[in-house]
Design a protein around this motif. Structure first.
Motif, mmCIF file in Angstrom:
data_model
loop_
_atom_site.group_PDB
_atom_site.id
_atom_site.type_symbol
_atom_site.label_atom_id
_atom_site.label_comp_id
_atom_site.label_asym_id
_atom_site.label_seq_id
_atom_site.Cartn_x
_atom_site.Cartn_y
_atom_site.Cartn_z
ATOM 1 N N VAL A 108 -16.731 5.414 -54.084
ATOM 2 C CA VAL A 108 -16.031 4.128 -54.189
ATOM 3 C C VAL A 108 -14.560 4.341 -54.518
ATOM 4 N N ALA A 109 -14.286 5.256 -55.438
ATOM 5 C CA ALA A 109 -12.902 5.530 -55.842
ATOM 6 C C ALA A 109 -12.053 5.979 -54.663
ATOM 7 N N ALA A 110 -12.636 6.751 -53.756
ATOM 8 C CA ALA A 110 -11.895 7.288 -52.612
ATOM 9 C C ALA A 110 -11.889 6.359 -51.408
ATOM 10 N N ALA A 111 -12.764 5.352 -51.409
ATOM 11 C CA ALA A 111 -12.869 4.438 -50.258
ATOM 12 C C ALA A 111 -11.659 3.515 -50.184
ATOM 13 N N LYS A 112 -11.421 2.967 -48.986
ATOM 14 C CA LYS A 112 -10.301 2.039 -48.809
ATOM 15 C C LYS A 112 -10.587 0.704 -49.482
ATOM 16 N N TYR A 113 -9.586 0.215 -50.167
ATOM 17 C CA TYR A 113 -9.671 -1.096 -50.799
ATOM 18 C C TYR A 113 -9.635 -2.159 -49.688
ATOM 19 N N PRO A 114 -10.445 -3.206 -49.771
ATOM 20 C CA PRO A 114 -10.498 -4.233 -48.710
ATOM 21 C C PRO A 114 -9.127 -4.791 -48.350
ATOM 22 N N GLY A 115 -8.837 -4.785 -47.034
ATOM 23 C CA GLY A 115 -7.579 -5.325 -46.538
ATOM 24 C C GLY A 115 -6.376 -4.431 -46.771
ATOM 25 N N SER A 116 -6.617 -3.154 -47.086
ATOM 26 C CA SER A 116 -5.523 -2.237 -47.398
ATOM 27 C C SER A 116 -5.808 -0.850 -46.839
ATOM 28 N N ASP A 117 -4.743 -0.072 -46.649
ATOM 29 C CA ASP A 117 -4.909 1.323 -46.246
ATOM 30 C C ASP A 117 -5.006 2.234 -47.463
ATOM 31 N N LYS A 118 -4.829 1.661 -48.654
ATOM 32 C CA LYS A 118 -4.877 2.450 -49.881
ATOM 33 C C LYS A 118 -6.307 2.572 -50.392
ATOM 34 N N SER A 119 -6.538 3.607 -51.178
ATOM 35 C CA SER A 119 -7.847 3.776 -51.788
ATOM 36 C C SER A 119 -8.015 2.815 -52.964
ATOM 37 N N VAL A 120 -9.239 2.686 -53.428
ATOM 38 C CA VAL A 120 -9.500 1.860 -54.605
ATOM 39 C C VAL A 120 -8.709 2.377 -55.800
ATOM 40 N N THR A 121 -8.697 3.699 -55.981
ATOM 41 C CA THR A 121 -7.970 4.295 -57.101
ATOM 42 C C THR A 121 -6.480 3.983 -57.039
ATOM 43 N N ASP A 122 -5.870 4.152 -55.866
ATOM 44 C CA ASP A 122 -4.432 3.903 -55.731
ATOM 45 C C ASP A 122 -4.097 2.420 -55.894
ATOM 46 N N THR A 123 -4.973 1.557 -55.398
ATOM 47 C CA THR A 123 -4.737 0.119 -55.522
ATOM 48 C C THR A 123 -4.734 -0.304 -56.987
#
Length: 306
Positions: A108-123
């Motif tokens: 989950v941490a490495a997956a893309k955040y919904p509607g974004s090219d960023k990961s969950v962690t980076d978001t």
């Protein structure tokens, strides 16, 4: 160059950053909106680095459910105040949706955040700059069943699927899924209230069982009774121990006259087929996090002196 109020408002709408930060970003980038967003992002990362040492033990538990599956996540903040922030609540809800697809914390941490090219962690790291506190995605988990239902319950809910404690209960059955889900929610409420140690006696850590036996044995020997009697006394106390900590053996919170196991058997009439509780998950906000003890009065006095 002159920066207009409209530009500042546009950048603020895009990023959620404060007006002064947005004005500074536009001045630094000569009014280039895209570069200004990046400038604020970098500033947000810088803020995140400064705040990373602060203990984040507040926040929210989020749950999301699909067809015969559900997920639960914990996203932390420094204060309970942030948990009431709409932007933070949106983040937790979306992370729960990601968890429904990916399950395990690392994925989950490495997956893309919904509607974004960023990961969950980076978001979440970027959000530190706009929300103003250290934030962190701590953990996630998911339950699925091949047939049946995975019921959810959120305690102390601040919004749909968001609260201080979240529980998932998986029930396998070929019977009516809606009836299984309804009973599963009751069991989830029970789990929230009792915090069982395990689903069955066999799933309890053997070391914990031996520790309890040793304690009961020592207590029984103090009675001076023969070993044969002591053995029976320990067996009786262990039965009581299992009734207190094993989910299926516990007295059902909604009807203390019967066990959860018996309540499940009774629920099969509504479900229309044999049913089995195969797993449960209970996430309580901040459990296991060592919180810093601070002297609030001293902090305020120090701030005044600055």
């Amino acid at each position: 160059m002159s920066i207009s109020a409209a530009q500042v408002k546009e950048l603020r709408d895009l990023t959620g950053a404060g007006m002064m930060d947005c004005k500074a970003a536009l001045n630094e980038t000569n009014g280039n909106m895209e570069e200004a967003v990046d400038w604020l992002r970098k500033k947000g990362i810088s803020k995140a680095d400064k705040k990373a040492g602060r203990t984040a033990a507040e926040g929210l538990i989020g749950v999301d459910a699909g067809v015969r599956e559900a997920a639960v996540v914990e996203v932390n903040s420094e204060t309970d105040f942030v948990a009431r922030n709409a932007a933070f609540q949106e983040i937790v809800a979306k992370v729960a949706k990601v968890a429904l697809a990916y399950g395990a914390t690392e994925a989950v941490a490495a997956a893309k955040y919904p509607g974004s090219d960023k990961s969950v962690t980076d978001t979440i790291k970027d959000a530190v700059g706009t929300i103003g506190e250290n934030l962190g995605f701590r953990r996630s988990a998911k339950l699925t069943v091949p047939h049946g239902a995975v019921a959810t319950y959120v305690h102390n809910a601040v919004a749909d699927g968001l609260g201080k404690l979240g529980v998932l209960v998986a029930i396998e059955t070929t019977g009516n899924e809606h009836a299984a889900n309804a009973f599963g929610r009751q069991v989830a409420m029970h789990v929230a209230a009792t915090n069982p140690m395990a689903l069955t006696a066999e799933q309890i850590d053997p070391a914990a069982v031996e520790r309890e036996k040793a304690i009961f044995s020592d207590q029984a020997r103090q009675s001076g009774k023969p070993e044969a009697i002591i053995e029976k006394m320990v067996e009786g106390r262990m039965r009581k121990f299992y009734e207190e900590v094993v989910l299926l053996k516990q007295a059902f919170v909604l009807n203390p006259d019967i066990t959860v196991e018996k309540a499940l058997k009774d629920a099969e009439k509504e479900i229309g087929a044999p049913a089995k509780i195969t797993a449960y998950l209970r996430f309580a906000l901040g459990e296991g996090i060592e919180k810093e003890e601070t002297d609030f009065a001293a902090e305020v006095a120090a701030a005044v002196k600055k």
